[in-house]
Design an enzyme around this catalytic site. Structure first.
Site, short mmCIF file in Angstrom:
data_model
loop_
_atom_site.label_atom_id
_atom_site.label_comp_id
_atom_site.label_asym_id
_atom_site.label_seq_id
_atom_site.Cartn_x
_atom_site.Cartn_y
_atom_site.Cartn_z
N ALA A 119 111.04 19.38 0.35
CA ALA A 119 112.16 18.54 0.77
C ALA A 119 113.11 18.17 -0.36
O ALA A 119 113.99 17.32 -0.19
CB ALA A 119 111.62 17.26 1.41
N ASN A 175 104.00 14.55 -0.96
CA ASN A 175 104.38 15.94 -1.23
C ASN A 175 105.50 16.08 -2.25
O ASN A 175 105.42 16.89 -3.17
CB ASN A 175 104.76 16.64 0.08
CG ASN A 175 103.54 16.95 0.94
OD1 ASN A 175 102.45 17.18 0.44
ND2 ASN A 175 103.73 16.93 2.24
N HIS A 203 116.09 11.53 -1.18
CA HIS A 203 115.33 11.67 -2.42
C HIS A 203 116.32 11.80 -3.57
O HIS A 203 117.19 12.68 -3.57
CB HIS A 203 114.44 12.92 -2.38
CG HIS A 203 113.42 12.89 -1.28
ND1 HIS A 203 112.37 11.99 -1.25
CD2 HIS A 203 113.29 13.65 -0.16
CE1 HIS A 203 111.64 12.21 -0.18
NE2 HIS A 203 112.18 13.20 0.51
#
Length: 252
Positions: A119, A175, A203
């Site tokens: 991601a 993750n 993020h």
């Protein structure tokens, strides 16, 4: 053409099945028979609910798209079978003992363990941290309060600490932080925020060292069929598979 054995028949598995080009899914495994049968029909593959029988099928590489628990339970057996192993649930590698066993087994068998970018972006050059000093390395993740079952009326930082501490307290956020830590060879600091106005997972990566400094911000669009899954994470697996046989390697 590379043939794939798919471990896990959820949303990511379906996305992979829809985009087969330079690879072909020939076997799928899931403990839930209906899920395995559905994805097998969609990808023209054989369905398995017994893992040993799944490993006896004919394919080149295993793609895990199931869970941290599945990656840890089946990882060594996959490598022992003589296949490379793509680990989507990279949080499994936050267990140092397991990771060392898995790497040792891969070396013994002459196989590879692949970790897709997932991601986030920028893992290629973040790997310079393995050979060059890093002074600042921070991951700031912002999510909606509802995604973490938290009530908040304003942006609120609910965690600040090292990646392994965040993994302990908020395992669903493992993750990205683990992928960054493995890439850099340096544990990332983590801030976890909730924001009632957040409509996507965000993020932000801050890194500074001998090379200079960088800031990366990723706003992830949820997968169309499962809002809990980042569409970028699924696309990163597809990109990895599409390039396995490519003699031209781009990126560090």
């Amino acid at each position: 053409m590379i043939t794939v054995g798919l471990l896990g028949c959820g949303n990511i598995g379906h996305i992979i099945a829809k985009h087969q080009k330079s690879f072909s899914i020939t076997a799928v495994y899931d403990q839930i028979e209906a899920r395995a049968d559905e994805l097998a029909a969609a990808s023209d593959a054989h369905a398995y609910t017994d893992f040993t029988t799944f490993l006896s099928a004919d394919f080149d590489i295993v793609v895990e798209a199931a869970s941290v628990a599945a990656a840890q339970e089946y990882g060594e057996a996959i490598l022992r079978s003589g296949r490379d192993f793509v680990v989507m649930s990279v949080g499994a590698l936050s267990d140092t003992d397991f990771r060392e066993r898995l790497v040792r087994r891969a070396k013994e068998m002459g196989r590879k363990i692949y970790v897709p970018s997932g991601a986030v972006m920028g893992l290629d050059n973040i790997k310079v941290g393995q050979i060059s000093a890093i002074d600042t390395f921070l991951l700031r993740t912002t999510k909606s309060p509802a995604s973490l079952s938290i009530r908040a009326d304003a942006p609120t930082m609910i965690f600040s600490g090292k990646a392994h501490e965040c993994i302990r307290d908020y395992p669903k956020n493992v993750n990205v932080s683990e992928a960054l830590t493995l890439a850099a060879g340096h544990e990332v600091d983590v801030e976890l925020w909730v924001d009632p106005k957040a409509d996507r997972n965000i993020h932000e990566i801050f890194i500074e060292g001998e090379f200079g400094d960088a800031y990366i911000r990723v706003r992830n669009i949820p997968s169309p069929d499962n809002p809990a899954t980042s569409y970028l994470a699924a696309l990163s697996i597809l990109t990895l598979l599409e390039n396995l046989d490519n003699p031209l390697v781009i990126g560090t």
